[in-house]
Write a protein that holds these residues in place. Structure first.
Motif, mmCIF file in Angstrom:
data_model
loop_
_atom_site.group_PDB
_atom_site.id
_atom_site.type_symbol
_atom_site.label_atom_id
_atom_site.label_comp_id
_atom_site.label_asym_id
_atom_site.label_seq_id
_atom_site.Cartn_x
_atom_site.Cartn_y
_atom_site.Cartn_z
ATOM 1 N N PHE A 62 -21.299 -163.497 43.278
ATOM 2 C CA PHE A 62 -21.888 -164.587 43.166
ATOM 3 C C PHE A 62 -21.348 -165.840 42.727
ATOM 4 C CE2 PHE A 62 -25.494 -167.621 42.570
ATOM 5 C CZ PHE A 62 -26.128 -167.080 43.572
ATOM 6 N N GLU A 63 -20.552 -165.676 41.741
ATOM 7 C CA GLU A 63 -19.850 -166.780 41.301
ATOM 8 C C GLU A 63 -19.118 -167.740 42.081
ATOM 9 O OE1 GLU A 63 -17.694 -167.026 37.406
ATOM 10 O OE2 GLU A 63 -19.183 -166.088 36.541
ATOM 11 N N ASN A 64 -18.438 -166.757 43.172
ATOM 12 C CA ASN A 64 -17.625 -167.411 44.095
ATOM 13 C C ASN A 64 -18.373 -167.905 45.272
ATOM 14 O OD1 ASN A 64 -15.112 -166.726 42.648
ATOM 15 N ND2 ASN A 64 -15.116 -164.521 43.949
ATOM 16 N N ILE A 65 -19.343 -167.473 45.566
ATOM 17 C CA ILE A 65 -20.425 -167.720 46.642
ATOM 18 C C ILE A 65 -20.868 -169.028 46.059
ATOM 19 C CG2 ILE A 65 -22.269 -167.523 47.831
ATOM 20 C CD1 ILE A 65 -21.412 -164.437 47.639
ATOM 21 N N ALA A 66 -21.347 -169.135 44.786
ATOM 22 C CA ALA A 66 -21.867 -170.481 44.319
ATOM 23 C C ALA A 66 -20.939 -171.678 44.450
ATOM 24 C CB ALA A 66 -22.436 -170.240 43.069
ATOM 25 N N LYS A 67 -19.594 -171.243 43.802
ATOM 26 C CA LYS A 67 -18.463 -172.245 44.032
ATOM 27 C C LYS A 67 -18.397 -172.817 45.419
ATOM 28 C CE LYS A 67 -15.488 -170.959 40.634
ATOM 29 N NZ LYS A 67 -14.201 -169.834 40.422
ATOM 30 N N SER A 68 -18.418 -171.881 46.268
ATOM 31 C CA SER A 68 -18.388 -172.500 47.592
ATOM 32 C C SER A 68 -19.443 -173.557 48.231
ATOM 33 C CB SER A 68 -18.004 -171.324 48.749
ATOM 34 O OG SER A 68 -17.172 -170.386 48.211
ATOM 35 N N ALA A 69 -20.789 -172.908 47.737
ATOM 36 C CA ALA A 69 -21.728 -173.475 48.086
ATOM 37 C C ALA A 69 -21.909 -174.830 47.384
ATOM 38 C CB ALA A 69 -23.066 -172.679 47.670
ATOM 39 N N LYS A 70 -21.485 -175.312 46.227
ATOM 40 C CA LYS A 70 -21.482 -176.236 45.580
ATOM 41 C C LYS A 70 -21.328 -177.722 46.622
ATOM 42 C CE LYS A 70 -21.264 -178.483 41.174
ATOM 43 N NZ LYS A 70 -22.566 -178.502 40.738
ATOM 44 N N GLY A 71 -22.436 -178.634 46.503
ATOM 45 C CA GLY A 71 -22.389 -179.695 47.236
ATOM 46 C C GLY A 71 -22.428 -179.608 48.747
ATOM 47 N N LYS A 72 -22.794 -178.344 49.075
ATOM 48 C CA LYS A 72 -22.961 -178.008 50.532
ATOM 49 C C LYS A 72 -24.424 -177.696 50.820
ATOM 50 C CE LYS A 72 -18.498 -176.639 51.611
ATOM 51 N NZ LYS A 72 -17.532 -175.490 51.586
ATOM 52 N N GLN A 73 -24.965 -177.884 52.096
ATOM 53 C CA GLN A 73 -26.106 -177.485 52.294
ATOM 54 C C GLN A 73 -26.305 -175.902 52.946
ATOM 55 O OE1 GLN A 73 -29.387 -178.884 52.949
ATOM 56 N NE2 GLN A 73 -29.826 -176.580 52.891
ATOM 57 N N VAL A 74 -26.879 -175.193 51.898
ATOM 58 C CA VAL A 74 -26.945 -173.796 52.358
ATOM 59 C C VAL A 74 -27.824 -173.402 53.410
ATOM 60 C CG1 VAL A 74 -27.408 -171.372 51.567
ATOM 61 C CG2 VAL A 74 -26.106 -173.017 50.182
ATOM 62 N N ALA A 75 -27.731 -172.704 54.478
ATOM 63 C CA ALA A 75 -28.664 -172.312 55.540
ATOM 64 C C ALA A 75 -28.717 -170.799 55.326
ATOM 65 C CB ALA A 75 -28.077 -172.847 56.830
ATOM 66 N N LEU A 76 -29.689 -170.201 55.222
ATOM 67 C CA LEU A 76 -29.920 -168.675 55.301
ATOM 68 C C LEU A 76 -30.409 -168.217 56.804
ATOM 69 C CD1 LEU A 76 -31.636 -167.716 51.876
ATOM 70 C CD2 LEU A 76 -29.683 -166.747 52.692
ATOM 71 N N PHE A 77 -29.842 -166.851 56.928
ATOM 72 C CA PHE A 77 -30.334 -166.051 58.071
ATOM 73 C C PHE A 77 -30.540 -164.597 57.721
ATOM 74 C CE2 PHE A 77 -28.074 -169.714 59.301
ATOM 75 C CZ PHE A 77 -28.724 -170.412 60.111
ATOM 76 N N LEU A 78 -31.767 -164.243 58.008
ATOM 77 C CA LEU A 78 -32.070 -162.925 57.553
ATOM 78 C C LEU A 78 -32.420 -162.021 58.493
ATOM 79 C CD1 LEU A 78 -34.065 -164.231 54.420
ATOM 80 C CD2 LEU A 78 -31.841 -163.436 54.223
ATOM 81 N N ASP A 79 -31.927 -160.661 58.455
ATOM 82 C CA ASP A 79 -32.357 -159.966 59.473
ATOM 83 C C ASP A 79 -33.821 -159.269 58.871
ATOM 84 O OD1 ASP A 79 -32.175 -157.506 61.450
ATOM 85 O OD2 ASP A 79 -31.514 -156.308 59.588
ATOM 86 N N TYR A 80 -34.423 -158.510 59.374
ATOM 87 C CA TYR A 80 -35.661 -158.007 58.919
ATOM 88 C C TYR A 80 -35.376 -156.482 58.587
ATOM 89 C CZ TYR A 80 -40.464 -156.822 57.618
ATOM 90 O OH TYR A 80 -41.412 -156.284 57.177
ATOM 91 N N ASP A 81 -35.774 -155.639 59.712
ATOM 92 C CA ASP A 81 -35.529 -154.089 59.265
ATOM 93 C C ASP A 81 -34.155 -153.779 58.321
ATOM 94 O OD1 ASP A 81 -37.903 -152.616 60.450
ATOM 95 O OD2 ASP A 81 -37.291 -154.082 61.811
ATOM 96 N N GLY A 82 -34.374 -153.157 57.312
ATOM 97 C CA GLY A 82 -33.187 -152.586 56.485
ATOM 98 C C GLY A 82 -32.601 -153.550 55.730
ATOM 99 N N THR A 83 -33.010 -154.787 55.893
ATOM 100 C CA THR A 83 -32.481 -155.909 55.039
ATOM 101 C C THR A 83 -33.726 -156.486 54.011
ATOM 102 O OG1 THR A 83 -31.052 -156.710 56.677
ATOM 103 C CG2 THR A 83 -31.525 -158.394 54.905
ATOM 104 N N LEU A 84 -34.618 -157.000 54.819
ATOM 105 C CA LEU A 84 -35.951 -157.361 53.848
ATOM 106 C C LEU A 84 -36.911 -156.302 53.682
ATOM 107 C CD1 LEU A 84 -36.653 -160.758 55.487
ATOM 108 C CD2 LEU A 84 -35.192 -160.349 53.551
ATOM 109 N N ALA A 85 -36.908 -155.277 54.642
ATOM 110 C CA ALA A 85 -37.592 -154.202 54.439
ATOM 111 C C ALA A 85 -36.891 -152.845 54.590
ATOM 112 C CB ALA A 85 -38.787 -154.054 55.557
#
Ligand SMILES: O=P(O)(O)OC[C@H]1O[C@H](O[C@H]2O[C@H](CO)[C@@H](O)[C@H](O)[C@H]2O)[C@H](O)[C@@H](O)[C@@H]1O
Length: 424
Positions: free
Chosen positions: A142-165
């Motif tokens: 997560f630290e690496n991901i957060a470093k890459s995300a710093k100063g950027k607009q994160v956009a999230l894309f989520l699958d449903y079955d098997g990911t959220l449920a």
């Protein structure tokens, strides 16, 4: 927001590029005759010689080029482990995709330790941990991901079955927990968030019930994107009212095939009614034929019925997901294109300061992972409790880890915002 057309290289990507075998269009459309398959083969789990999943259970795309994994997996498995015995085969068996049907949803048994019938000691946990060297945990990284995300607009894309449920036997009962709903709602306060599902858009909305998200159903063939004049600030709360999506730009690239899909749905319901356990689901622009609850001895019948129907229509193709056969329109559109469409609609294309994150568990999510790989932008995160071949960069074991990851994103964003406020 600073925008440029330059490719945005992200730390950590080079490390993974070595594990990326041919991620360009791996799909091959084959017909049932001459021992080939009508299934448009999506990226398959890793073959046995690589990670212990028997290769005879896999429909491997002909264009796929095996790669040499960084870890000596072959030490974990003897040659010819679990090789199938050739037998009298019918059409579906000979095509190899009955095997693909079997392999379409590896079960927890793959992670267990034990001695198989040929006396080989199998250590699923060790194989999974080795695989994670190639596709590290998104939580652990997560630290690496957060470093890459710093100063950027994160956009999230989520699958449903098997990911959220979690995956369950009855597709109509694949509910997400209230806790997950509230975590998704929180994260969506900070980042534009879209659900991209194989299900029909209304159905996935019924499950998620969050008006502040964007929804793409039917594997991205039915998108209700943001209003046309929107450059992302925050999704409008009035975007969805009651249970149906009301506003925004509707994009349905296979709209003219709707009558045909409905016709096929009706036929499949009728033709499979004698097979106990089959469930045919109308996903608007695709039809899903579930065989999770069908006795394995009848799987070839299910496969044969569906392939016969598909063969009658040149505009349709057959794909497989997790214990499901899916009839889809033959169009160049998939979850990857849907991801690009949504980024574009949000005004986030060609921006060096955008970090898309796509989380999914299914073969169909590979199209989106591949888009991110090819653009060298953002991260694909595969949800899997077993080693699988993937174009993702990171992994999460199951929906509960997805929830933890989304919570980490929210916490990180809140503390990052607070830090920035202190600075000003
Ligand atoms: O893109 P997704 O949101 O992951 O949707 C893919 C398919 O998911 C559903 O089927 C899968 O989940 C069911 C419930 O856990 C399970 O019973 C089934 O075996 C899985 O294949 C959904 O029913 C399909 O329509 C989607 O295409």
């Amino acid at each position: 927001m600073h925008c440029s057309s330059q490719n945005d290289k992200i730390p950590g990507q080079l490390h993974h590029m070595s594990s990326l075998h041919n991620c360009s269009d791996k799909k091959t459309l084959k017909r049932m005759d001459n021992n080939s398959s009508p299934v448009l083969a999506d990226p398959a789990p890793l073959t046995k010689s690589r990670l212990g999943i028997p290769s005879n259970l896999i429909t491997y795309p002909s264009s796929a080029t095996p790669y040499t994994p960084a870890f000596p997996y072959n030490r974990l498995f003897p040659p010819n482990w679990k090789k199938s015995t050739p037998s009298k085969l019918d059409d579906v068996r000979a095509s190899g995709w009955l095997n693909a049907m079997r392999a379409s949803s590896p079960t927890h048994t793959c992670t267990h330790k034990g001695i198989d019938s040929s006396g080989f000691f199998w250590d699923g946990d060790a194989a999974y941990n080795s695989w994670k060297l190639l596709f590290p945990s998104a939580l652990g990284s997560f630290e690496n991901i957060a470093k890459s995300a710093k100063g950027k607009q994160v956009a999230l894309f989520l699958d449903y079955d098997g990911t959220l449920a979690p995956i369950v036997d009855d597709p109509d009962c694949a509910f997400m927990s209230d806790m997950m709903r509230s975590v998704v709602s929180e994260v969506a306060k900070h980042f534009p968030t879209a659900i991209i599902s194989g299900r029909c858009r209304d159905k996935v909305y019924e499950f998620v019930r969050l008006g502040e998200l964007y929804y793409a159903g039917s594997h991205g063939m039915d998108i209700m994107g943001p209003p046309s004049d929107s450059t992302f600030s925050k999704p409008s709360q009035s975007y969805i009212t009651s249970t149906k999506v009301q506003k925004g730009v509707l994009f349905q690239p296979a709209a003219e095939l709707l009558p045909l899909i409905n016709e096929v749905f009706e036929s499949l319901v009728e033709l499979t009614q004698g097979i106990a356990g089959v469930k045919v689901e109308n996903n608007k622009f695709c039809v899903s034929v579930h065989y999770r609850c069908v006795n394995e001895e009848s799987w070839d019948v299910v496969g044969q019925v569906v392939s016969n129907v598909v063969q009658g229509h040149s505009q349709l193709r057959l794909c497989h997901g997790r214990k499901v056969l899916e009839v889809r329109p033959v169009i160049k559109w998939d979850k990857g294109r849907a991801l690009e469409f949504l980024l574009n609609s949000l005004g986030l294309t060609d921006c060096s300061d955008v970090l898309p994150i796509y989380i999914g568990d299914d073969r169909t999510d590979e199209d989106a992972f591949r888009v991110l790989r090819e653009k060298q932008k953002g991260y694909g995160i595969l949800v899997s409790a077993v080693p699988k071949d993937t174009c993702a960069y990171y992994s999460l074991r199951d929906p509960s880890e997805v929830m933890d990851f989304l919570q980490c994103l929210t916490k990180w964003k809140e503390s990052d915002d607070a830090e920035q406020l202190m600075e000003t």
